[in-house]
Scaffold this motif. Sequence first.
Motif, PDB file in Angstrom:
ATOM      1  N   VAL A 204       0.840  -1.205   0.000  1.00 16.63           N
ATOM      2  CA  VAL A 204       0.000   0.000   0.000  1.00 16.63           C
ATOM      3  C   VAL A 204       0.873   1.252   0.000  1.00 16.63           C
ATOM      4  O   VAL A 204       0.552   2.256  -0.647  1.00 16.63           O
ATOM      5  CB  VAL A 204      -0.955  -0.014   1.210  1.00 16.63           C
ATOM      6  N   GLN A 205       1.991   1.202   0.713  1.00 14.47           N
ATOM      7  CA  GLN A 205       2.886   2.364   0.790  1.00 14.47           C
ATOM      8  C   GLN A 205       3.357   2.818  -0.585  1.00 14.47           C
ATOM      9  O   GLN A 205       3.435   4.016  -0.864  1.00 14.47           O
ATOM     10  CB  GLN A 205       4.101   2.035   1.671  1.00 14.47           C
ATOM     11  N   VAL A 206       3.683   1.874  -1.460  1.00 17.43           N
ATOM     12  CA  VAL A 206       4.280   2.221  -2.760  1.00 17.43           C
ATOM     13  C   VAL A 206       3.251   2.280  -3.886  1.00 17.43           C
ATOM     14  O   VAL A 206       3.577   2.701  -5.001  1.00 17.43           O
ATOM     15  CB  VAL A 206       5.389   1.211  -3.129  1.00 17.43           C
ATOM     16  N   ALA A 207       2.012   1.869  -3.605  1.00 16.72           N
ATOM     17  CA  ALA A 207       0.997   1.815  -4.663  1.00 16.72           C
ATOM     18  C   ALA A 207       0.478   3.202  -5.004  1.00 16.72           C
ATOM     19  O   ALA A 207       0.356   4.071  -4.135  1.00 16.72           O
ATOM     20  CB  ALA A 207      -0.153   0.910  -4.234  1.00 16.72           C
ATOM     21  N   LYS A 208       0.152   3.413  -6.267  1.00 16.88           N
ATOM     22  CA  LYS A 208      -0.491   4.664  -6.675  1.00 16.88           C
ATOM     23  C   LYS A 208      -1.982   4.620  -6.339  1.00 16.88           C
ATOM     24  O   LYS A 208      -2.540   5.595  -5.852  1.00 16.88           O
ATOM     25  CB  LYS A 208      -0.280   4.885  -8.168  1.00 16.88           C
ATOM     26  N   ASP A 209      -2.606   3.496  -6.623  1.00 18.72           N
ATOM     27  CA  ASP A 209      -4.019   3.312  -6.280  1.00 18.72           C
ATOM     28  C   ASP A 209      -4.079   2.576  -4.936  1.00 18.72           C
ATOM     29  O   ASP A 209      -4.215   1.353  -4.872  1.00 18.72           O
ATOM     30  CB  ASP A 209      -4.725   2.513  -7.374  1.00 18.72           C
ATOM     31  N   LYS A 210      -3.962   3.330  -3.861  1.00 13.01           N
ATOM     32  CA  LYS A 210      -3.849   2.718  -2.539  1.00 13.01           C
ATOM     33  C   LYS A 210      -5.146   2.042  -2.105  1.00 13.01           C
ATOM     34  O   LYS A 210      -5.112   1.009  -1.430  1.00 13.01           O
ATOM     35  CB  LYS A 210      -3.431   3.773  -1.510  1.00 13.01           C
ATOM     36  N   PHE A 252      -4.120   5.583   7.000  1.00 13.59           N
ATOM     37  CA  PHE A 252      -3.871   6.968   7.378  1.00 13.59           C
ATOM     38  C   PHE A 252      -2.953   7.606   6.337  1.00 13.59           C
ATOM     39  O   PHE A 252      -2.148   6.925   5.697  1.00 13.59           O
ATOM     40  CB  PHE A 252      -3.235   7.041   8.766  1.00 13.59           C
ATOM     41  N   THR A 253      -3.051   8.912   6.191  1.00 15.43           N
ATOM     42  CA  THR A 253      -2.316   9.605   5.124  1.00 15.43           C
ATOM     43  C   THR A 253      -0.962  10.138   5.574  1.00 15.43           C
ATOM     44  O   THR A 253      -0.365  10.951   4.882  1.00 15.43           O
ATOM     45  CB  THR A 253      -3.165  10.769   4.584  1.00 15.43           C
ATOM     46  N   SER A 254      -0.469   9.702   6.727  1.00 19.66           N
ATOM     47  CA  SER A 254       0.853  10.148   7.169  1.00 19.66           C
ATOM     48  C   SER A 254       1.936   9.466   6.339  1.00 19.66           C
ATOM     49  O   SER A 254       1.655   8.598   5.501  1.00 19.66           O
ATOM     50  CB  SER A 254       1.044   9.843   8.654  1.00 19.66           C
ATOM     51  N   ASN A 255       3.196   9.829   6.574  1.00 21.14           N
ATOM     52  CA  ASN A 255       4.297   9.365   5.726  1.00 21.14           C
ATOM     53  C   ASN A 255       4.406   7.844   5.654  1.00 21.14           C
ATOM     54  O   ASN A 255       4.676   7.275   4.592  1.00 21.14           O
ATOM     55  CB  ASN A 255       5.621   9.947   6.231  1.00 21.14           C
ATOM     56  N   ALA A 256       4.218   7.163   6.787  1.00 24.02           N
ATOM     57  CA  ALA A 256       4.364   5.708   6.811  1.00 24.02           C
ATOM     58  C   ALA A 256       3.123   4.987   6.288  1.00 24.02           C
ATOM     59  O   ALA A 256       3.142   3.765   6.138  1.00 24.02           O
ATOM     60  CB  ALA A 256       4.671   5.232   8.229  1.00 24.02           C
ATOM     61  N   PHE A 277      -1.740  -0.854  12.030  1.00 26.15           N
ATOM     62  CA  PHE A 277      -0.514  -1.595  11.736  1.00 26.15           C
ATOM     63  C   PHE A 277       0.402  -0.678  10.938  1.00 26.15           C
ATOM     64  O   PHE A 277      -0.009  -0.092   9.935  1.00 26.15           O
ATOM     65  CB  PHE A 277      -0.806  -2.869  10.941  1.00 26.15           C
ATOM     66  N   LYS A 278       1.632  -0.582  11.406  1.00 32.94           N
ATOM     67  CA  LYS A 278       2.554   0.397  10.825  1.00 32.94           C
ATOM     68  C   LYS A 278       3.867  -0.281  10.449  1.00 32.94           C
ATOM     69  O   LYS A 278       4.421  -1.068  11.223  1.00 32.94           O
ATOM     70  CB  LYS A 278       2.811   1.519  11.842  1.00 32.94           C
ATOM     71  N   VAL A 279       4.366   0.040   9.263  1.00 35.10           N
ATOM     72  CA  VAL A 279       5.679  -0.420   8.805  1.00 35.10           C
ATOM     73  C   VAL A 279       6.509   0.805   8.447  1.00 35.10           C
ATOM     74  O   VAL A 279       6.032   1.695   7.741  1.00 35.10           O
ATOM     75  CB  VAL A 279       5.563  -1.352   7.579  1.00 35.10           C
ATOM     76  N   GLY A 280       7.735   0.854   8.952  1.00 35.10           N
ATOM     77  CA  GLY A 280       8.617   1.977   8.632  1.00 35.10           C
ATOM     78  C   GLY A 280       9.008   2.806   9.832  1.00 35.10           C
ATOM     79  O   GLY A 280       9.954   3.590   9.764  1.00 35.10           O
ATOM     80  N   ASP A 281       8.297   2.663  10.947  1.00 37.63           N
ATOM     81  CA  ASP A 281       8.619   3.396  12.175  1.00 37.63           C
ATOM     82  C   ASP A 281       9.002   2.409  13.274  1.00 37.63           C
ATOM     83  O   ASP A 281       8.392   1.341  13.403  1.00 37.63           O
ATOM     84  CB  ASP A 281       7.428   4.234  12.648  1.00 37.63           C
ATOM     85  N   ASP A 282      10.008   2.789  14.063  1.00 31.90           N
ATOM     86  CA  ASP A 282      10.425   1.965  15.198  1.00 31.90           C
ATOM     87  C   ASP A 282       9.498   2.263  16.372  1.00 31.90           C
ATOM     88  O   ASP A 282       9.507   3.372  16.918  1.00 31.90           O
ATOM     89  CB  ASP A 282      11.877   2.283  15.565  1.00 31.90           C
TER      90      ASP A 282
END
Length: 685
Positions: A204-210, A252-256, A277-282
């Motif tokens: 989802v992070q890298v998709a254009k059509d999320k 959510f529309t935040s960076n991660a 569920f979040k990927v990219g943040d510690d």
Amino acid sequence: QKKSFNSLLPEIQEVIKAVMEKDCISSCQADELGILWQYRHYLYDYSNLLPWILQGQINWDFSHLSEIYDLLGLWKKLDPMQSLELLLPQYSDTHVREFACRCLQDMPTDELIDFLPQLIQALKFESYHGSALAKLLLEQACKSIRFAHQLFWLLKGAAQDQGYKRRYELMFVALVSVAGDALYQEFKKQEEMVKCLTQTSERVQVAKDKDNTLKRELQTVYELFHDKGDVLMPYNPGISVCGLDLKSCSYFTSNAVPLKLVFKNSKEHADPVYSMFKVGDDLRQDMLTLQMIRIMDRLWLKQGLDLKMITFSCLATGPKKGMVEIVTESDTLRKIQVSSGVTGSFKDRPIKEWLQKHNPTELEYQKAVENFTRSCAGYCVATYVLGICDRHNDNIMLKQSGHMFHIDFNKFLGDAQMFGNIKRDRVPFVLTSDMAYVINNGEKQNNNFQEFVDMCCQAFNILRKNTNLFLNLFALLSKSGIPGIHKDAARYIQRVLLPGQTSVQASAIFTRYSDIVYTFFHPLLRDEQEAQKENLGIQKFRESQVQLVPQGSPFGQVKLSLEYKKSTLMIMVMHAKDLPGGSTLPSPYVKIYLLPDPDKQTKRKTKIVKDSTHPTYNEVIEYKMSDNDMRMKTLQVSVWDHDRLGENNLIGAVYIKLRNINLTGDNVQWYNLDRIQVTDASMLA
């Protein structure tokens, strides 16, 4: 053989008492430690001195170990929270660490789980894989499914440390062995669910059509539930879920681009389970911060201080990924403020109006205000002590019930964001005018805010009494690899908890640090002055006059804290309330004398609080004197209205004969003010 502490020479007693007042990371001189070891048999009634005594034994070779082990055999158990200190790396002896584990066994499993992150890190400092600490953790896992789940996920995270990977893998295998096959199968289902969610989040992070990508990828999770059945939530095994509500899931529309997941509750007719569920943040920083806040709340509750704290579950399920519980029926302050229009962030009423909307009856609203006031006090203290930075209205949330709480703790221990050479976080904690508007119930000033300040100071001093606990918790994490945790982390906590200060002094400093009275609250008072300018017909008295008025006149009250310690009389002027107004609001200050004082050598003054009938000072005034001299004195406390152009005017005064008060502890009380000023000491006999 046990001996009496009182039989020691006075000078030896003084050295030992001085060590007792030090926290665990302060340094002791070699001669002080030597005295503790030499006179150890006189100190059995002071169990908290054991770590210092052990440091006083220089020789740990085989010929001296019997003396140390005999001491441990005679020493009574430490408080479980204090025994954490003996798990630090400087206490490497196996018998000492076994003693610490025996002390920890006295802690209920539901409390011990709060310290599990530190206990897992302490495994690094053990000499052998099969240590007493390892056995303790496995025994507790057999008693509690919740403990076993937390241990499972924390061991997975700790095993990422290559230097200790072998030890944690052995612990992992041992846990699976003692947990049984049913729990092992549950762990495997949770791991598979986390794997599917990780893959979904990354795509989802890298998709254009999320939106379409999210719906497509979540089918994998949906099928997992269809094949495997119910799954316990990794962050809370008390919650069982049986599927996903795909239509309600989003991101959510935040960076991660975290996923907003809505799970179906396994319990019939129960509410859905909302998670992120979040990927990219510690998330380990968030886990640590929430752990500390939970421990703080437990300490406050033990002292009878209920600050209505709300925390949420957070679990790092791997490197830079994890799950977070979403608190329902809550909104960010930004959303609440914007709901009042574009300029809502600059108004004082949005929070109050939002609470009134969700609490329509007077009883419900007053309960919500109490929840707000208490939780606001708790988070003000917690975020100050932990140095939580990057506080803004997007990471402060409010429940409809009035409970306020913070989220997103990626900046702590004073690690403030910088704009060039300027710190973004320029205040110790966040307390805005719209928060004060709710606390003070908006329309007119009263003593609600003073009670809020008192709760903050009480909460702060409770944490200070447990300084060693927090220092040990951070010291045990020194090799955890958590971002922001470094060797000086414990030093930061030590510094903000004001070592060497009394409770009275710490309250005054905390109030001054926060500047909560002037910076945030006083602008609100200025806005409300016109509504409060009532002429009460009170004649003002000149400072040079002596006036006698019958007691019981409505001249307000003053709150004082009195304590005599180490040949010092400490007077904290805390608040005044219900002071009479006039055509203009008074600008009160407090003046103090110790009578008799013909030369006015004891005269002291507080600051001036402009335009207020409910001023807060929290200023400490100290007098050095003997106990006998102190008991011959009468304390005169008078409140004056400052007049910039003319003479100052007496509002009221109180006279306290110190011989009639027990000053061995902190004596806090409201005193009625009367229109009386005495300058002749004979009138006080």
